[in-house]
Motif scaffolding. Structure first.
Motif, short mmCIF file in Angstrom:
data_model
loop_
_atom_site.label_atom_id
_atom_site.label_comp_id
_atom_site.label_asym_id
_atom_site.label_seq_id
_atom_site.Cartn_x
_atom_site.Cartn_y
_atom_site.Cartn_z
N LEU A 131 0.84 -1.20 0.00
CA LEU A 131 0.00 0.00 0.00
C LEU A 131 0.87 1.25 0.00
CD1 LEU A 131 -2.73 1.41 0.14
CD2 LEU A 131 -2.67 1.15 2.63
N LEU A 132 1.93 1.26 0.81
CA LEU A 132 2.80 2.43 0.85
C LEU A 132 3.47 2.66 -0.49
CD1 LEU A 132 3.94 4.72 2.50
CD2 LEU A 132 5.72 3.18 3.34
N ASP A 133 3.96 1.59 -1.11
CA ASP A 133 4.57 1.72 -2.43
C ASP A 133 3.61 2.37 -3.41
OD1 ASP A 133 6.95 0.58 -1.66
OD2 ASP A 133 6.47 -1.42 -2.44
N HIS A 134 2.37 1.90 -3.40
CA HIS A 134 1.40 2.41 -4.36
C HIS A 134 1.07 3.88 -4.09
CE1 HIS A 134 -1.73 1.77 -7.42
NE2 HIS A 134 -2.40 2.68 -6.73
N MET A 135 0.85 4.22 -2.83
CA MET A 135 0.52 5.61 -2.51
C MET A 135 1.65 6.55 -2.89
SD MET A 135 -1.77 5.62 1.00
CE MET A 135 -0.50 4.96 2.08
N LEU A 136 2.87 6.14 -2.67
CA LEU A 136 4.00 7.00 -2.99
C LEU A 136 4.12 7.23 -4.50
CD1 LEU A 136 6.71 5.71 -0.49
CD2 LEU A 136 5.37 7.82 -0.38
N ARG A 137 3.71 6.25 -5.28
CA ARG A 137 3.77 6.42 -6.73
C ARG A 137 2.80 7.47 -7.24
NH1 ARG A 137 4.85 0.67 -6.87
NH2 ARG A 137 2.64 0.19 -7.08
N LEU A 138 1.80 7.82 -6.44
CA LEU A 138 0.82 8.83 -6.86
C LEU A 138 1.37 10.25 -6.73
CD1 LEU A 138 -2.39 7.26 -5.28
CD2 LEU A 138 -1.68 7.21 -7.68
N ASN A 139 2.49 10.38 -6.03
CA ASN A 139 3.20 11.66 -5.94
C ASN A 139 2.37 12.78 -5.33
OD1 ASN A 139 5.67 13.01 -6.24
ND2 ASN A 139 4.98 14.00 -8.11
N ILE A 140 1.56 12.44 -4.32
CA ILE A 140 0.92 13.44 -3.49
C ILE A 140 1.27 13.10 -2.04
CG2 ILE A 140 -0.97 13.94 -5.10
CD1 ILE A 140 -2.79 12.20 -3.47
N PRO A 141 1.21 14.06 -1.13
CA PRO A 141 1.62 13.80 0.25
C PRO A 141 0.88 12.61 0.87
CG PRO A 141 1.42 16.14 -0.09
CD PRO A 141 0.89 15.49 -1.33
N VAL A 142 1.63 11.80 1.59
CA VAL A 142 1.11 10.58 2.19
C VAL A 142 1.39 10.61 3.69
CG1 VAL A 142 1.38 8.08 2.33
CG2 VAL A 142 1.39 9.22 0.09
N LEU A 143 0.35 10.32 4.48
CA LEU A 143 0.48 10.26 5.93
C LEU A 143 0.10 8.84 6.36
CD1 LEU A 143 1.15 12.22 8.27
CD2 LEU A 143 -1.31 12.63 8.50
N PRO A 144 1.09 7.94 6.41
CA PRO A 144 0.79 6.55 6.76
C PRO A 144 0.57 6.37 8.24
CG PRO A 144 3.13 6.80 6.34
CD PRO A 144 2.50 8.13 6.08
N GLY A 145 -0.34 5.49 8.60
CA GLY A 145 -0.64 5.22 9.99
C GLY A 145 0.33 4.23 10.60
N VAL A 146 0.76 4.53 11.83
CA VAL A 146 1.67 3.64 12.57
C VAL A 146 1.19 3.55 14.02
CG1 VAL A 146 3.67 4.14 11.12
CG2 VAL A 146 3.21 5.57 13.13
N ALA A 147 1.56 2.46 14.67
CA ALA A 147 1.17 2.30 16.08
C ALA A 147 2.29 1.69 16.92
CB ALA A 147 -0.08 1.45 16.19
N THR A 148 3.36 1.20 16.27
CA THR A 148 4.46 0.59 17.01
C THR A 148 5.78 1.20 16.56
OG1 THR A 148 4.89 -1.18 15.42
CG2 THR A 148 3.17 -1.59 17.05
N VAL A 149 6.81 0.98 17.37
CA VAL A 149 8.14 1.48 17.02
C VAL A 149 8.63 0.83 15.73
CG1 VAL A 149 10.54 1.63 17.77
CG2 VAL A 149 8.70 1.99 19.42
N GLY A 150 8.36 -0.45 15.58
CA GLY A 150 8.77 -1.15 14.36
C GLY A 150 8.12 -0.56 13.12
N GLU A 151 6.83 -0.22 13.22
CA GLU A 151 6.14 0.39 12.09
C GLU A 151 6.72 1.76 11.77
OE1 GLU A 151 2.11 0.25 13.37
OE2 GLU A 151 1.87 -1.88 12.93
N VAL A 152 7.03 2.52 12.82
CA VAL A 152 7.65 3.84 12.61
C VAL A 152 8.97 3.67 11.87
CG1 VAL A 152 8.71 5.81 13.76
CG2 VAL A 152 6.56 4.89 14.62
N MET A 153 9.78 2.72 12.28
CA MET A 153 11.09 2.50 11.65
C MET A 153 10.94 2.04 10.20
SD MET A 153 13.05 0.69 14.87
CE MET A 153 14.52 0.32 13.91
N ALA A 154 9.93 1.21 9.92
CA ALA A 154 9.71 0.72 8.56
C ALA A 154 9.33 1.86 7.63
CB ALA A 154 8.63 -0.36 8.56
#
Length: 209
Positions: free
Chosen positions: A96-119
């Motif tokens: 999902l992140l790969d696809h959203m980034l390809r759209l070239n508009i600002p993306v605010l991905p949701g995270v809830a853990t330290v591992g997700e933040v790092m990813a």
């Protein structure tokens, strides 16, 4: 890189709005803007959400309109096609992140853990949605993350209210909060745009640390 850092600085509060009737979309957006909140995250939780999004993007150019609750690449495509100026997901997968980034508009991905933040950080993004903020640990959790990962800025959403917002906004790694309290369902359904403007005015006046 479609990082949403600039999006986080538009307002101390990003209204998280669900609109059932597209006829309400433009009045809601104008009421928020009149109160000094010039940004809206419109959730894709109703069948008519894309129509509401399109109306706001077309008729209220002085407000930054984004699409929330992005769960799939197809939703991201549809939201971008309807005029979304940024995308917000409650969580994120690599695909999902790969696809959203390809759209070239600002993306605010949701995270809830330290591992997700790092990813997400590995992908070059430093702006993230912290969701669900209350159940996931609240201000204390975000403060703890800020010590080892100070470069990330968050928009905590989920269980945030006008009363609890200041405890988040005083943190160095919180740029804004997301909240649904600015657009109460009863106010929307009764066309009480003045109430929404008052709530937006109170939110716009919150100070950031």
């Amino acid at each position: 890189m479609a990082d949403a850092t600039s999006v986080l600085h538009v307002s101390p509060v990003i209204p998280v709005v669900t609109i059932a009737d597209p006829q309400h979309a433009v009045p809601v957006a104008r009421a928020l803007a009149d109160g000094g909140v010039r940004i809206i995250e419109l959730t894709l939780r109703t069948g008519s959400a894309l129509e509401s999004l399109k109306r706001i993007a077309t008729e209220v150019p002085d407000i930054l309109v984004g699409a929330g609750t992005i769960l799939t690449p197809a939703q991201a495509d549809a939201a971008a096609g309807a005029g979304a100026q940024f995308l917000v997901s409650p969580g994120v997968t690599p695909a999902l992140l790969d696809h959203m980034l390809r759209l070239n508009i600002p993306v605010l991905p949701g995270v809830a853990t330290v591992g997700e933040v790092m990813a997400v950080l590995e992908r070059g993004l430093t702006a993230m949605k912290f969701f669900p903020a209350g159940p996931a640990g609240g201000p204390d959790y975000l403060a703890a993350i800020g010590a080892p990962i100070p470069q990330v800025r968050f928009c905590p959403t989920g269980g945030v209210s006008l009363d609890s917002a200041p405890s988040y906004l005083k943190l160095a790694n919180v740029s804004c909060v997301g909240g649904s309290w600015l657009t109460p369902r009863a106010a929307v359904e009764s066309n009480d745009w003045e109430q929404i403007t008052r709530l937006a005015h109170d939110a716009a006046g919150l100070s950031r640390g």
